[in-house]
Scaffold this motif. Sequence first.
Motif, mmCIF file in Angstrom:
data_model
loop_
_atom_site.group_PDB
_atom_site.id
_atom_site.type_symbol
_atom_site.label_atom_id
_atom_site.label_comp_id
_atom_site.label_asym_id
_atom_site.label_seq_id
_atom_site.Cartn_x
_atom_site.Cartn_y
_atom_site.Cartn_z
ATOM 1 N N PRO A 46 31.087 48.409 47.864
ATOM 2 C CA PRO A 46 30.357 48.374 49.132
ATOM 3 C C PRO A 46 28.858 48.205 48.880
ATOM 4 O O PRO A 46 28.342 48.624 47.845
ATOM 5 N N PRO A 47 28.164 47.587 49.828
ATOM 6 C CA PRO A 47 26.730 47.377 49.649
ATOM 7 C C PRO A 47 25.969 48.697 49.707
ATOM 8 O O PRO A 47 26.418 49.653 50.335
ATOM 9 N N PRO A 48 24.806 48.745 49.060
ATOM 10 C CA PRO A 48 24.003 49.959 49.146
ATOM 11 C C PRO A 48 23.439 50.122 50.555
ATOM 12 O O PRO A 48 23.445 49.181 51.344
ATOM 13 N N ALA A 49 22.958 51.320 50.847
ATOM 14 C CA ALA A 49 22.441 51.617 52.176
ATOM 15 C C ALA A 49 21.129 50.898 52.464
ATOM 16 O O ALA A 49 20.759 50.738 53.619
ATOM 17 N N ASN A 50 20.421 50.469 51.431
ATOM 18 C CA ASN A 50 19.124 49.820 51.635
ATOM 19 C C ASN A 50 19.075 48.486 50.925
ATOM 20 O O ASN A 50 19.683 48.297 49.879
ATOM 21 N N LEU A 51 18.336 47.549 51.508
ATOM 22 C CA LEU A 51 18.084 46.277 50.838
ATOM 23 C C LEU A 51 17.137 46.536 49.683
ATOM 24 O O LEU A 51 16.153 47.248 49.830
ATOM 25 N N GLY A 52 17.439 45.975 48.533
ATOM 26 C CA GLY A 52 16.580 46.168 47.370
ATOM 27 C C GLY A 52 16.704 44.992 46.435
ATOM 28 O O GLY A 52 17.313 43.970 46.762
ATOM 29 N N PRO A 53 16.163 45.108 45.228
ATOM 30 C CA PRO A 53 16.151 43.999 44.273
ATOM 31 C C PRO A 53 17.530 43.419 43.972
ATOM 32 O O PRO A 53 17.639 42.249 43.625
ATOM 33 N N GLY A 54 18.576 44.183 44.137
ATOM 34 C CA GLY A 54 19.919 43.690 43.876
ATOM 35 C C GLY A 54 20.350 42.578 44.816
ATOM 36 O O GLY A 54 21.337 41.907 44.573
ATOM 37 N N TYR A 55 19.622 42.379 45.894
ATOM 38 C CA TYR A 55 19.967 41.319 46.838
ATOM 39 C C TYR A 55 19.207 40.021 46.577
ATOM 40 O O TYR A 55 19.403 39.037 47.268
ATOM 41 N N THR A 56 18.334 39.990 45.597
ATOM 42 C CA THR A 56 17.665 38.748 45.247
ATOM 43 C C THR A 56 18.699 37.806 44.644
ATOM 44 O O THR A 56 19.449 38.184 43.755
ATOM 45 N N GLY A 57 18.773 36.578 45.177
ATOM 46 C CA GLY A 57 19.729 35.617 44.654
ATOM 47 C C GLY A 57 20.064 34.551 45.670
ATOM 48 O O GLY A 57 19.424 34.436 46.714
ATOM 49 N N ALA A 58 21.087 33.779 45.366
ATOM 50 C CA ALA A 58 21.544 32.703 46.237
ATOM 51 C C ALA A 58 23.008 32.940 46.585
ATOM 52 O O ALA A 58 23.804 33.333 45.738
ATOM 53 N N TRP A 59 23.364 32.719 47.838
ATOM 54 C CA TRP A 59 24.732 32.893 48.306
ATOM 55 C C TRP A 59 25.174 31.659 49.070
ATOM 56 O O TRP A 59 24.389 31.049 49.799
ATOM 57 N N PHE A 60 26.445 31.323 48.906
ATOM 58 C CA PHE A 60 27.037 30.223 49.662
ATOM 59 C C PHE A 60 28.546 30.423 49.681
ATOM 60 O O PHE A 60 29.093 31.189 48.898
ATOM 61 N N ASN A 61 29.194 29.736 50.605
ATOM 62 C CA ASN A 61 30.633 29.778 50.702
ATOM 63 C C ASN A 61 31.159 28.457 50.150
ATOM 64 O O ASN A 61 30.906 27.414 50.736
ATOM 65 N N PRO A 62 31.891 28.453 49.019
ATOM 66 C CA PRO A 62 32.373 27.207 48.430
ATOM 67 C C PRO A 62 33.227 26.377 49.397
ATOM 68 O O PRO A 62 33.300 25.165 49.276
ATOM 69 N N ALA A 63 33.867 27.018 50.369
ATOM 70 C CA ALA A 63 34.694 26.293 51.328
ATOM 71 C C ALA A 63 33.849 25.578 52.382
ATOM 72 O O ALA A 63 34.366 24.782 53.158
ATOM 73 N N GLN A 64 32.556 25.893 52.449
ATOM 74 C CA GLN A 64 31.654 25.272 53.425
ATOM 75 C C GLN A 64 30.481 24.684 52.660
ATOM 76 O O GLN A 64 29.372 25.212 52.684
ATOM 77 N N ASP A 65 30.733 23.563 52.000
ATOM 78 C CA ASP A 65 29.755 22.927 51.130
ATOM 79 C C ASP A 65 28.517 22.464 51.900
ATOM 80 O O ASP A 65 28.606 22.045 53.040
#
Length: 195
Positions: free
Chosen positions: A133-152
């Motif tokens: 589960p995600p942490p309670a607060n936004l922090g450095p662990g959320y730095t990055g890139a996200w995408f859904n491979p099924a929705q190119d």
Amino acid sequence: MHAIQVRSHRLKVSLIATAIFSSGVATAANHDIRLVNFQGFVPNTLTINVGDTVTFINEGGDHNVVADDGSFRCARGCDGIGTGNGNSSATVWSNTITFNTPGNFGFHCQTHGAPNVGMFGTLLVQGTAPPPPPPANLGPGYTGAWFNPAQDGHGIFIEILPNNIMVAAWYVFAPGGGQSWIVANGPISGNTANL
């Protein structure tokens, strides 16, 4: 000389926003396994996906269901799950268990068999374990890139900066075609950033 029009919009980003990119993921399903006198577990072999639930239903008779590895024992209740205990019971009962770990899991009725002898069954759980589960607060662990491979063709970049600031860049296709980048920044408060 050309005039440039700049529009300003407020965008609220929270941990829930990451669900946008998991929309292609199947939802959990429930499966029934019945305990039937003179027939045993019906079905006695079942393949499910990680995150699915199985409801064991005793239709009558002195039965329980016990995991061969000892992880659960259910009847009028489940040891370690809910109320009651997992001792055999002749009353009609049902219990639902969620399986979050892939693998093969044997089970049996303690009264009418032992692992692979008498009244027994096998559950094949396929897939990968869900992310923590995600942490309670936004922090450095959320730095990055996200995408859904099924929705190119679209996704989001997030950078968590010092002093609780988030920068987000969403790359997406414009309504008329062509790629658009929407970039915003703003302060983080707990698990929400106003951009």
